[in-house]
Scaffold this active site. Structure first.
Site, mmCIF file in Angstrom:
data_model
loop_
_atom_site.group_PDB
_atom_site.id
_atom_site.type_symbol
_atom_site.label_atom_id
_atom_site.label_comp_id
_atom_site.label_asym_id
_atom_site.label_seq_id
_atom_site.Cartn_x
_atom_site.Cartn_y
_atom_site.Cartn_z
ATOM 1 N N SER A 133 -9.048 -59.145 -4.571
ATOM 2 C CA SER A 133 -9.042 -57.488 -4.898
ATOM 3 C C SER A 133 -7.894 -56.853 -4.587
ATOM 4 O O SER A 133 -6.866 -57.342 -3.922
ATOM 5 C CB SER A 133 -10.160 -57.029 -4.012
ATOM 6 O OG SER A 133 -10.279 -55.621 -3.964
ATOM 7 N N TYR B 37 -13.613 -55.007 4.363
ATOM 8 C CA TYR B 37 -13.724 -55.604 3.170
ATOM 9 C C TYR B 37 -12.047 -55.854 3.181
ATOM 10 O O TYR B 37 -11.975 -56.877 2.358
ATOM 11 C CB TYR B 37 -14.214 -54.541 2.033
ATOM 12 C CG TYR B 37 -14.045 -55.237 0.592
ATOM 13 C CD1 TYR B 37 -14.942 -56.158 0.356
ATOM 14 C CD2 TYR B 37 -13.308 -54.719 -0.328
ATOM 15 C CE1 TYR B 37 -14.976 -56.638 -0.899
ATOM 16 C CE2 TYR B 37 -13.195 -54.995 -1.507
ATOM 17 C CZ TYR B 37 -14.109 -56.053 -1.819
ATOM 18 O OH TYR B 37 -14.262 -56.649 -3.167
HETATM 19 P P1 NDP Z 1 -21.893 -58.998 -7.991
HETATM 20 O O1 NDP Z 1 -22.590 -58.444 -6.881
HETATM 21 O O2 NDP Z 1 -22.428 -58.852 -9.429
HETATM 22 O O3 NDP Z 1 -21.760 -60.596 -7.662
HETATM 23 C C1 NDP Z 1 -21.619 -61.006 -6.327
HETATM 24 C C2 NDP Z 1 -21.792 -62.485 -6.429
HETATM 25 O O4 NDP Z 1 -21.643 -63.015 -5.128
HETATM 26 C C3 NDP Z 1 -23.526 -62.729 -6.858
HETATM 27 O O5 NDP Z 1 -23.514 -63.705 -7.747
HETATM 28 C C4 NDP Z 1 -23.939 -63.154 -5.553
HETATM 29 O O6 NDP Z 1 -25.219 -63.982 -5.767
HETATM 30 C C5 NDP Z 1 -22.825 -63.787 -4.840
HETATM 31 N N1 NDP Z 1 -23.193 -63.966 -3.625
HETATM 32 C C6 NDP Z 1 -23.081 -63.208 -2.288
HETATM 33 N N2 NDP Z 1 -23.392 -63.570 -1.329
HETATM 34 C C7 NDP Z 1 -23.411 -65.068 -1.378
HETATM 35 C C8 NDP Z 1 -23.802 -65.879 -0.649
HETATM 36 N N3 NDP Z 1 -23.731 -65.959 0.677
HETATM 37 N N4 NDP Z 1 -23.491 -67.173 -1.037
HETATM 38 C C9 NDP Z 1 -23.495 -67.536 -2.511
HETATM 39 N N5 NDP Z 1 -23.143 -66.536 -3.339
HETATM 40 C C10 NDP Z 1 -23.253 -65.072 -2.838
HETATM 41 O O7 NDP Z 1 -20.335 -58.472 -7.496
HETATM 42 P P2 NDP Z 1 -19.091 -58.962 -8.557
HETATM 43 O O8 NDP Z 1 -19.095 -59.809 -9.657
HETATM 44 O O9 NDP Z 1 -18.277 -57.423 -8.699
HETATM 45 O O10 NDP Z 1 -18.206 -59.500 -7.365
HETATM 46 C C11 NDP Z 1 -17.714 -61.111 -7.505
HETATM 47 C C12 NDP Z 1 -16.234 -60.893 -6.769
HETATM 48 O O11 NDP Z 1 -15.355 -59.847 -7.155
HETATM 49 C C13 NDP Z 1 -16.465 -60.516 -5.127
HETATM 50 O O12 NDP Z 1 -15.760 -61.428 -4.413
HETATM 51 C C14 NDP Z 1 -15.936 -59.128 -5.305
HETATM 52 O O13 NDP Z 1 -15.285 -58.914 -3.625
HETATM 53 C C15 NDP Z 1 -14.798 -59.171 -6.216
HETATM 54 N N6 NDP Z 1 -14.210 -58.087 -6.734
HETATM 55 C C16 NDP Z 1 -15.172 -57.148 -7.334
HETATM 56 C C17 NDP Z 1 -14.510 -55.950 -7.762
HETATM 57 C C18 NDP Z 1 -15.674 -54.789 -8.251
HETATM 58 O O14 NDP Z 1 -15.182 -53.694 -8.394
HETATM 59 N N7 NDP Z 1 -16.911 -54.989 -8.620
HETATM 60 C C19 NDP Z 1 -12.980 -55.595 -7.750
HETATM 61 C C20 NDP Z 1 -12.539 -56.378 -7.017
HETATM 62 C C21 NDP Z 1 -12.773 -57.748 -6.505
HETATM 63 P P3 NDP Z 1 -26.733 -64.365 -4.903
HETATM 64 O O15 NDP Z 1 -26.982 -63.118 -4.420
HETATM 65 O O16 NDP Z 1 -27.498 -64.668 -6.169
HETATM 66 O O17 NDP Z 1 -26.109 -65.195 -3.843
#
Ligand code: NDP
Length: 248
Positions: free
Chosen positions: A142, A155
């Site tokens: 990020s 974070y």
């Molecule tokens: P979402 O909330 O849409 O996606 C997060 C994903 O992580 C979900 O598929 C969730 O699936 C999964 N997840 C969470 N906990 C677990 C776990 N314990 N085991 C397996 N899977 C898990 O958010 P984003 O797509 O935005 O986030 C994806 C990545 O991008 C993250 O690492 C975030 O920090 C990063 N990011 C996002 C930004 C933004 O502005 N959105 C900016 C910069 C980085 P489930 O709950 O089904 O397990």
């Protein structure tokens, strides 16, 4: 450049929504067989149906990245089903913003065990396969891995930590042909913010995000695809991608 991942196998964590789902679709669209992992299997099934509907190859696995055995089992399923792993995308993450003072430390434990330890466990489990096939590991970090902000201490600590882990890993494995890619998105419109438990922090980030044109998950997926579709001798080690309106 037309990306071609025919014959490659990718494992994407956190593929049930947002960036992970878009990345799985993009990699499959370029010809990779894709293993999609997350905890919500119903949502994973929808992603898998999109991929098979477009003629792609996919396997959905229930995965909790905080559980080392679950990560190992997902890698083993990828190898059993598709014969190996060429690309690991450590994307699963949570962003539970809020001030340090009076914080709910269960939020801290969730962030460290998901964003940092989870990516570390998966990397360790997949590494022998990535070495064997001169593959790539993509860490979805990020802008918070470069800049710490008030309300984002833990974070940012997880994302700074992921960047540090990745640089050391790069030094360990690049001599054996493994590419380490750190992708650092700015604000992306996904479900990520919905899980914030601190009401003030949630309102503040939503206000800031909604004031600008945000990236889409597909914008970030294209960056991942660009990095992993390069020839074997090209290591795109870092991609920082912000919405043009994001000044911070
Ligand atoms: P979402 O909330 O849409 O996606 C997060 C994903 O992580 C979900 O598929 C969730 O699936 C999964 N997840 C969470 N906990 C677990 C776990 N314990 N085991 C397996 N899977 C898990 O958010 P984003 O797509 O935005 O986030 C994806 C990545 O991008 C993250 O690492 C975030 O920090 C990063 N990011 C996002 C930004 C933004 O502005 N959105 C900016 C910069 C980085 P489930 O709950 O089904 O397990």
């Amino acid at each position: 450049m037309t990306e071609n991942l025919e014959g490659k196998v990718a494992l994407v964590t956190g593929a049930s929504s947002g960036i992970g789902a878009a990345t799985a679709v993009a990699l499959a669209g370029a010809g990779a067989a894709v293993v999609v992992g997350a905890r919500r299997v119903d949502r994973l099934r929808e992603v898998a149906e999109r991929i098979t509907g477009a003629g792609g190859r996919v396997l959905a696995v229930e995965l909790d990245v905080t559980d080392e055995a679950s990560g190992e089992a997902s890698v083993a399923r990828a190898v059993a089903e598709f014969g190996g792993v060429d690309v690991l995308v450590n994307n699963a993450g949570v962003m539970l913003l809020g001030p340090v003072e009076g914080a709910d430390t269960t939020d801290w434990t969730r962030m460290v065990s998901t964003n940092l330890l989870g990516a570390m466990f998966l990397t360790r489990a997949a590494l022998p396969h990535l070495v064997a096939r001169k593959g790539a590991v993509v860490q979805v970090s990020s802008t918070a891995g470069r800049l710490a902000r008030a309300g984002g201490a833990v974070y940012a600590a997880t994302k700074f930590g992921l960047n540090a882990f990745s640089e050391a890993l790069r030094l360990e494995v690049s001599g054996r042909g493994v590419r380490v890619v750190v992708v650092e998105p700015g604000v992306v419109e996904t479900e990520l913010r919905e899980h914030i438990t601190d009401a003030g922090a949630k309102e503040a980030i939503e206000r800031a995000a909604n004031a600008i044109r945000q990236l889409t998950a597909e914008d970030v997926a294209r960056a991942v695809l660009y990095a992993v579709a390069q020839p074997e001798h090209v290591a795109v080690n870092e991609i920082l991608v912000r919405p043009v309106d994001q000044a911070w």
